[in-house]
Enzyme design. Structure first.
Site: not given
Ligand code: DNO
Length: 355
Positions: A207, A245, A272, A317-318, A331
């Site tokens: 990530h 991401c 993501h 993602d978020h 989340y």
């Molecule tokens: C945030 C996520 C990160 C991700 C980590 C992977 O919401 O995208 O916390 O899970 O960096 O290890």
């Protein structure tokens, strides 16, 4: 691609598997064993029971986010081999449980960093946001206190209170770790784990660092095209891959996201996909997924994934906090469900155009 949602487990998440199962087109979840500590070897029974709980709800455990890396490995301290051995044991057990995707990060001390967890937008939704000015004005301890205070009682990944209690010691341990050392320690780790990944066909998906620059003087390396390509070459094995991401690489407006996706063809194992809205180059907020709500062209991002043959799990993602939901910042259910539906719509249109 397979549309998924991140799920924090029945003990920690406000969102249920039943709710996730009802989002059209979502067939899997991404989860982890949240009760484990970085550096610990996971137990087979725990892995199997997580998998079974998810399968019983009609979903698939599409991958693990994250198997976290102990700081000793990132620092390269003498005891790192013990923690790498445990990591290898965890990977073996995941492979034996037929799980083939592991997301992780190599960020020193913190995981992702935001300065506000509930910035109000004009429509009354609240979102995660970041301003460099706020980081420059805070010590890491103050930052933790403010993040923890705003987290709706949940524990944010990478900001676990037990680890944060030792924040000063952690910073001291990273004193001699610069970018080159961090690259070397990542290489050492990857070379040791690749044989087990080859044996069980486990895709490791790093990530990016979020934001994609150094914070509090700590080195950060997974931040741009040059560095991620360096990492891919450094251990040139398809199991050494990437979580693409958009919201993390996208924090640096110099990163051309579709171009990065194209340059990583075959090495993106997990995606993501979310949008950001920039108010200035150092002030951004996590907007809705829709292109016109933020600064990114989400169609071009999805198109690049499609054209490079991406076939791994993807997740919105978020999300924003909307409709009075109370959940872990970023989340909740509602906006991530909207995000999944939007991304599925873009994908369907792209697929039909290419048919
Ligand atoms: C945030 C996520 C990160 C991700 C980590 C992977 O919401 O995208 O916390 O899970 O960096 O290890």
């Amino acid at each position: 691609m397979q549309m998924t949602l991140r799920w924090y487990g029945s003990k920690y998440d406000t969102v249920t598997l039943k709710q996730i199962r009802q989002i059209p087109g979502v067939t899997g979840v991404i989860s982890t064993l949240y009760a484990t500590e970085p550096g610990e070897a996971w137990k087979t029974a725990d892995i199997l029971s997580l998998k079974k709980e998810i399968q019983d709800a009609g979903l698939e455990l599409a991958g693990i986010e994250s198997v976290n890396i102990h700081d000793a490995i990132k620092i390269g301290s003498p005891d790192r081999d013990r923690f790498i051995d445990n990591y290898i044991t965890t990977l073996e057990r995941l492979g034996q449980a037929d799980i083939h995707l592991v997301c992780y990060n190599f960020m020193p001390v913190f995981d992702w960093t935001r300065t506000e967890l509930a910035r109000m937008r004009p429509d009354g939704s609240t979102v995660l946001a970041y301003t460099q000015e706020a980081v420059d004005a805070l010590s890491p301890e103050d930052m933790f206190a403010s993040i923890n205070g705003d987290a709706n009682g949940s524990i944010l990944p990478g900001w676990e209170p037990q680890r944060m209690a030792h924040i000063k010691e952690l910073f001291a341990l990273y004193k001699d770790v610069d970018e080159e050392k961090l690259f070397a320690n990542l290489k050492y780790f990857l070379e040791r784990i690749m044989p087990v990944c080859d044996k069980y066909d486990i895709n490791m998906a790093i990530h990016p660092d979020d934001p994609a620059w150094s914070v509090f003087g700590l080195p950060r390396i997974i931040i741009n095209k040059a560095n991620i390509l360096r990492m891919m070459k450094m251990v040139d094995n398809p199991h050494n891959g990437v979580t693409f991401c958009s919201g993390s690489y996208g924090t640096n407006l110099e990163n051309d996201l579709p171009d990065m996706i194209r340059s990583l063809k075959g090495r993106i194992h997990f995606a993501h996909v979310r949008n950001l809205k920039f108010n200035s180059p150092t002030d951004f907020e996590e907007s809705a997924h829709l292109s016109r709500d933020g600064s990114f062209d989400m169609y071009q991002i999805m198109l690049a994934l499609y054209e490079t043959g991406f076939n791994g799990p993807i997740r919105p993602d978020h999300g924003r906090m909307i409709w009075d939901e109370v959940a872990m910042p970023g989340y909740g259910l509602y906006d991530r469900a909207l995000g999944a539906t939007y991304l599925n719509g873009l994908w369907e249109a792209i697929e039909k155009q290419h048919f």
